[in-house]
Design a protein around this motif. Structure first.
Motif, short mmCIF file in Angstrom:
data_model
loop_
_atom_site.label_atom_id
_atom_site.label_comp_id
_atom_site.label_asym_id
_atom_site.label_seq_id
_atom_site.Cartn_x
_atom_site.Cartn_y
_atom_site.Cartn_z
N GLY A 130 0.82 -1.22 0.00
CA GLY A 130 0.00 0.00 0.00
C GLY A 130 0.85 1.26 0.00
N ALA A 131 1.92 1.26 0.80
CA ALA A 131 2.80 2.43 0.86
C ALA A 131 3.52 2.62 -0.47
CB ALA A 131 3.81 2.26 1.99
N LEU A 132 3.95 1.51 -1.07
CA LEU A 132 4.63 1.57 -2.36
C LEU A 132 3.71 2.16 -3.43
CD1 LEU A 132 7.20 0.78 -3.90
CD2 LEU A 132 6.19 -1.45 -4.31
N ALA A 133 2.46 1.74 -3.42
CA ALA A 133 1.49 2.26 -4.39
C ALA A 133 1.26 3.75 -4.18
CB ALA A 133 0.18 1.49 -4.27
N ALA A 134 1.18 4.18 -2.92
CA ALA A 134 0.94 5.60 -2.62
C ALA A 134 2.14 6.45 -3.03
CB ALA A 134 0.66 5.76 -1.13
N ILE A 135 3.35 5.95 -2.80
CA ILE A 135 4.56 6.69 -3.16
C ILE A 135 4.66 6.82 -4.68
CG2 ILE A 135 7.09 6.57 -3.19
CD1 ILE A 135 6.87 5.29 -0.36
N GLU A 136 4.39 5.73 -5.39
CA GLU A 136 4.46 5.76 -6.85
C GLU A 136 3.34 6.61 -7.45
OE1 GLU A 136 4.62 1.60 -7.80
OE2 GLU A 136 6.81 1.53 -7.57
#
Length: 145
Positions: A130-136
């Motif tokens: 989820g964090a990776l998706a938000a950062i990208e």
């Protein structure tokens, strides 16, 4: 107030228990130890967990698991905390200097908590899906190596 006038607070000190001073004291003759037995003798004691020769409980039960010494040094970092940092290129050292993670942290992982509204680059820091998706989605990237 002078050092020679200092006294302990009222009721904070009690007189030592005087044993073996007659029937009237309530602690005469056997001195509150009862009659016979190991605990009544001078020097009569046994080690903690001793069960009179029976296999003690701590030895009857199986050993199980272990306590990880590094688990406490893995830190979770929120997205909202990263958003407050003044730099865009973030690694473990930057997080330590900003006081986001403790100085003895071995690793950090970004979790999806809060939002991020700017482009950042993570280096050597893990991130959840989820964090990776938000950062990208914000235009940032994660370099794990």
């Amino acid at each position: 107030m002078r050092l020679n006038t200092i006294k302990p607070g009222a009721g904070s000190k009690s007189a030592a228990k005087r044993v073996g001073r007659g029937i009237g004291s309530g602690l005469g003759k056997t001195c509150g130890r009862g009659h016979k037995g190991q605990k009544s003798r001078a020097g009569g004691f046994h080690k903690v967990g001793f069960e009179g020769g029976q296999m003690p409980l701590q030895r009857r039960l199986p050993k199980r698991g272990f306590v990880s010494l590094t688990a406490a040094r893995k830190v979770e970092v929120r997205l909202s905390e990263l958003d407050k940092l003044p730099v865009d290129d973030i690694d473990l050292l930057v997080l330590m200097q900003a006081g986001v993670v403790p100085a003895d942290a071995l690793s950090a992982k970004v979790v999806l908590s809060g939002t991020i509204g700017r482009k950042i680059t993570l280096r050597g820091i893990g991130a959840t899906k989820g964090a990776l998706a938000a950062i990208e989605a914000a235009g940032g990237s994660v370099a794990t190596a």
